[in-house]
Design a protein around this motif. Structure first.
Motif, short mmCIF file in Angstrom:
data_model
loop_
_atom_site.label_atom_id
_atom_site.label_comp_id
_atom_site.label_asym_id
_atom_site.label_seq_id
_atom_site.Cartn_x
_atom_site.Cartn_y
_atom_site.Cartn_z
N GLU A 1 0.84 -1.20 0.00
CA GLU A 1 0.00 0.00 0.00
C GLU A 1 0.88 1.25 0.00
N GLY A 2 0.43 2.27 -0.71
CA GLY A 2 1.16 3.53 -0.76
C GLY A 2 2.23 3.59 -1.83
N THR A 3 2.42 2.49 -2.58
CA THR A 3 3.41 2.49 -3.66
C THR A 3 2.70 2.58 -5.00
N GLU A 4 3.46 2.96 -6.02
CA GLU A 4 2.91 3.05 -7.36
C GLU A 4 3.34 1.84 -8.19
N GLY A 5 2.53 1.52 -9.17
CA GLY A 5 2.86 0.40 -10.03
C GLY A 5 1.62 -0.36 -10.44
N SER A 6 1.82 -1.52 -11.04
CA SER A 6 0.70 -2.33 -11.51
C SER A 6 0.24 -3.27 -10.41
N GLY A 7 -0.98 -3.75 -10.55
CA GLY A 7 -1.49 -4.76 -9.63
C GLY A 7 -2.25 -4.17 -8.47
N VAL A 8 -2.76 -5.05 -7.63
CA VAL A 8 -3.52 -4.65 -6.45
C VAL A 8 -2.57 -4.34 -5.30
N THR A 9 -3.07 -3.59 -4.32
CA THR A 9 -2.26 -3.26 -3.15
C THR A 9 -2.58 -4.20 -2.00
N VAL A 10 -1.63 -4.29 -1.07
CA VAL A 10 -1.78 -5.15 0.10
C VAL A 10 -1.31 -4.37 1.33
N HIS A 11 -1.95 -4.61 2.47
CA HIS A 11 -1.61 -3.92 3.70
C HIS A 11 -0.41 -4.61 4.36
N GLN A 12 0.70 -4.63 3.64
CA GLN A 12 1.94 -5.25 4.12
C GLN A 12 3.04 -4.88 3.13
N ASP A 13 4.29 -4.94 3.58
CA ASP A 13 5.43 -4.64 2.70
C ASP A 13 5.80 -5.90 1.92
N ALA A 14 4.87 -6.35 1.10
CA ALA A 14 5.05 -7.58 0.33
C ALA A 14 4.69 -7.32 -1.12
N SER A 15 5.33 -8.08 -2.02
CA SER A 15 5.08 -7.95 -3.45
C SER A 15 4.93 -9.34 -4.06
N MET A 16 4.28 -9.38 -5.22
CA MET A 16 4.07 -10.65 -5.91
C MET A 16 4.25 -10.42 -7.40
N TYR A 17 4.85 -11.42 -8.06
CA TYR A 17 5.15 -11.34 -9.49
C TYR A 17 4.75 -12.65 -10.15
N VAL A 18 4.35 -12.56 -11.43
CA VAL A 18 4.12 -13.75 -12.23
C VAL A 18 4.85 -13.58 -13.56
N SER A 19 5.11 -14.71 -14.21
CA SER A 19 5.77 -14.67 -15.51
C SER A 19 5.41 -15.92 -16.28
#
Length: 257
Positions: free
Chosen positions: A174-192
């Motif tokens: 949350e609070g960052t810019e970019g693609s995808g949905v936000t989450v209430h945690q300092d976590a990120s997820m990627y697919v390829s």
């Protein structure tokens, strides 16, 4: 062909002297993942969940649950309650239908990601919208940075082209810019989804690690061969190097440890 994941590399990559530091990994083979079959559903539960309990597999960092589920045509996971988790769904195949006690609903297609903040409490259900085809989805629970959040939902429909031969961010803090949905945690997820011979890289920064899952295909991960259903825990700082040996679909979570 080599492709770097956008926004995931630092200016000074993890290194020891002049050598790149590869992230320490713990490989988990497909045959080691708990399997459940309820007739109307089939599941692979990577961490302790429901009747499956393994004190060595209680999650990693803020990632508590990682389930790859298949629902038979028309099957419904009935309404059930949760609190204080961020429920993340990635649709692998088929048509996923969501409903909850707040009146939200809708259908998502392969490549979609959904975040449901269950916070102070919410009932929700998952359904295979199709009456003729099975549906596969990966459901993950991330522990939020604070308790008692107001329930909410956010979803984003991506296409196969969006993730083709690149690491596509589908979940961001949350609070960052970019693609995808936000989450209430300092976590990120990627697919390829990689063609044979294509490589991507991702760096776990200090104090971070994560979880890597090969949905299908064959890849080399930091020199270790993985095939369909294999996974790996990222145990600390360093680089992940992924090289596709055949057409491959993968998912990666980056979390504080």
């Amino acid at each position: 062909m080599s492709v770097e994941s956008s926004g995931t590399r630092s200016d000074t990559p993890a290194a020891v002297g002049t050598e790149i530091r590869l992230a320490p990994l713990r490989i988990r083979r497909d045959r080691e993942i708990f399997a459940a079959d309820g007739g109307w559903f089939q599941a692979r539960w990577h961490f302790s969940f429901d009747q499956y309990y393994d004190p060595e597999n209680m999650g990693i960092g803020t990632l508590r649950v990682f389930n790859h589920d298949t629902l038979m045509p028309g099957a419904v996971w009935p309404m059930h309650p949760h609190r204080d988790i961020e429920g993340i769904t990635y649709v692998v195949a088929g048509t996923f239908e969501h409903a909850d006690s707040a009146g939200n609903g809708g259908v998502l297609y392969p490549g979609a990601v959904q975040r449901v903040t269950l916070g102070s409490g919410l009932m929700h259900s998952e359904r295979n919208h199709s009456k003729t085809e099975p549906m596969q989805f990966i459901q993950m629970w991330i522990l939020p940075s604070r308790r008692g959040l107001a329930p909410s939902i956010e979803q984003w429909q991506f296409t196969a082209e969006d993730r083709h031969d690149r690491l596509l961010q589908i979940l961001r803090p949350e609070g960052t810019e970019g693609s995808g949905v936000t989450v209430h945690q300092d976590a990120s997820m990627y697919v390829s989804q990689l063609d044979p011979g294509v490589a991507v890289e991702h760096e776990f920064r200090a104090g971070r690690g994560g979880y890597f899952y090969l949905i299908f295909g064959a890849i080399d991960l930091n020199g270790e061969r993985l095939t369909t259903g294999d996974a790996a825990k990222g145990l600390g700082r360093g680089l992940l190097r992924v090289s596709a040996q055949e057409r491959s679909h993968l998912l990666l979570i980056d979390t504080p440890l």
